[in-house]
Scaffold this active site. Structure first.
Site, PDB file in Angstrom:
ATOM      1  N   ARG A  34     -37.786  24.556 -13.416  1.00  0.00           N
ATOM      2  CA  ARG A  34     -38.725  23.418 -13.325  1.00  0.00           C
ATOM      3  C   ARG A  34     -40.184  23.881 -13.195  1.00  0.00           C
ATOM      4  NH1 ARG A  34     -34.589  21.225 -14.526  1.00  0.00           N
ATOM      5  NH2 ARG A  34     -33.824  19.211 -13.794  1.00  0.00           N
ATOM      6  N   SER A  75     -34.736  13.168 -10.745  1.00  0.00           N
ATOM      7  CA  SER A  75     -34.719  13.866  -9.451  1.00  0.00           C
ATOM      8  C   SER A  75     -36.110  13.808  -8.841  1.00  0.00           C
ATOM      9  CB  SER A  75     -34.346  15.334  -9.642  1.00  0.00           C
ATOM     10  OG  SER A  75     -33.107  15.441 -10.286  1.00  0.00           O
ATOM     11  N   GLU A 116     -40.522  17.103  -6.923  1.00  0.00           N
ATOM     12  CA  GLU A 116     -40.596  17.505  -8.327  1.00  0.00           C
ATOM     13  C   GLU A 116     -41.568  16.594  -9.076  1.00  0.00           C
ATOM     14  OE1 GLU A 116     -38.362  16.562 -11.964  1.00  0.00           O
ATOM     15  OE2 GLU A 116     -36.870  17.901 -11.082  1.00  0.00           O
TER      16      GLU A 116
END
Ligand code: EPU
Length: 337
Positions: free
Chosen positions: A163, A237, A333
């Protein structure tokens, strides 16, 4: 290119929170970026580059310039067993996946149904069901804000990791991705490393899956676990899965023998944030207009008219409670604006 004033961003963020942009530029060609950056007043303002809006949480109106990347177009060229597919940064990610599945280009099928745009996909190295963008990424073109030049970045130059990419770290805010090229294959080797894929293929009696079978199965798994942003506002998420040193993990495991974990390179372990959040009692919990999703505690949702601050405050409560139970600090995130 038109510049608009006071534009609503409600339909441009998948959380569906109300917010507006003081200035808004819809960019449909690379030339538009050159024109835009010739305007010294506009580009001296705070700015935000927006793709599909699937990874942002607006906590208020944006008092600056929103640059909406809306550059379209998909082309491909063959080279032996490989196919190089180039797509404009404003293409919808899942439309591109469908295009590749339809043409029997292998490599993207596990990334089916991820919300967002092609241009944003390298920034956080999107990933799901055993595949990350970096596995199929070839290069990208980006507008260099300082020079006004177009620059091509190779896979190595993007410094991808979980990520993460150079566009989120050293080069943050310096480039605007306009096009991404993927290296796909005519030879299909299904990636069923994520257990639920194989289980669902077995359930469907598919012994030799094709590209479309894997795409269908992945889409099915996503729909069963994750809320559709078209129906319930969310940004996938909300937190990253934390990566911790092995020594700390061993300690944790002695207190929580069932703790879900994955190898994350020499000396590190990745934990499942969703599992920890559920263990803290948050799964499916609603708090005012926000809450966690009933089938996936890692996903925060907007049940109606949640404000960005309401969602942000709720996420802070989750961070505090995971920290006090597991001594692990979750990192968001989603980009908080
Ligand atoms: N789990 C729970 N409770 C929950 C959620 C998860 O116990 O409420 C457990 C699951 O049972 C499983 C483990 O945690 O053992 C991992 O769950 P899952 O496979 O659903 O994946 P994840 O780690 O929660 C990541 C990505 C997702 C991606 C899936 C599948 C991150 C931050 N998220 O989630 O990506 O779809 O794996 O590959 O890495 C996204 O980034 O927006 C996203 C949805």
């Amino acid at each position: 290119m038109t510049i608009e004033e006071n534009v609503s961003l409600k339909n441009l963020n998948t959380f569906g929170v109300a917010a507006s942009a003081r200035w808004f530029a819809d960019i449909t060609t690379e030339e538009h970026l050159k024109e835009l950056f010739a305007d010294k007043h506009l580009t001296s303002l705070p700015r935000l580059v927006l793709g599909g809006g699937s990874n942002v949480l607006f906590t208020g109106d944006f008092d600056g310039l929103v640059i909406h990347i809306n550059i379209k177009g998909v082309q491909h060229r063959n080279e032996g067993d490989h196919i190089y597919v180039s797509a404009g940064g404003g293409e919808v990610w899942n439309d591109l996946v469908n295009y590749c599945v339809k043409h029997q280009f292998a490599g993207m099928e596990n990334l089916s149904l991820i919300p967002g745009s092609v241009g944003a996909s390298p920034v956080q190295n999107i990933g799901a069901y055993g595949v990350e963008l970096m596995d199929i990424f070839h290069s990208c073109r980006a507008f260099e804000i300082a020079s006004g030049e177009m620059i091509t970045f190779t896979r190595e130059q993007c410094k991808f990791s979980y990520r993460d990419s150079i566009f989120k770290s050293a080069y943050k805010g310096l480039y605007i991705i306009t096009e991404v090229t993927f290296k796909l294959s005519r030879i299909f080797k299904p990636n069923v490393s994520y257990g639920a894929i194989q289980q669902e293929l077995d359930k469907r009696g598919i012994r030799v899956p094709g590209i479309k079978d894997v795409s269908d199965v992945v889409s099915h798994i996503r729909v069963s676990k994750l809320p559709d942003p078209g129906m319930i506002g969310n940004a996938g998420s909300f937190f990253k899965n934390p990566i911790i040193p092995v020594a700390k993990f061993i300690q944790l495991q002695s207190n929580f023998p069932d703790i879900v974990n994955y190898p994350a390179g020499e000396g590190f372990i990745k934990l499942a944030a969703g599992w920890m959040i559920e263990q803290c009692g948050w799964k499916g919990k609603a708090s005012g207009n926000t809450g966690t999703w009933k089938n996936q505690a890692l996903v925060l949702v907007n049940h109606g008219n949640a404000t960005g601050n309401e969602i942000l405050n709720f996420s802070s409560q989750i961070i505090d409670s995971v920290r006090s139970k597991f001594d692990v600090t979750l990192e968001r995130e989603v980009n908080i604006i």
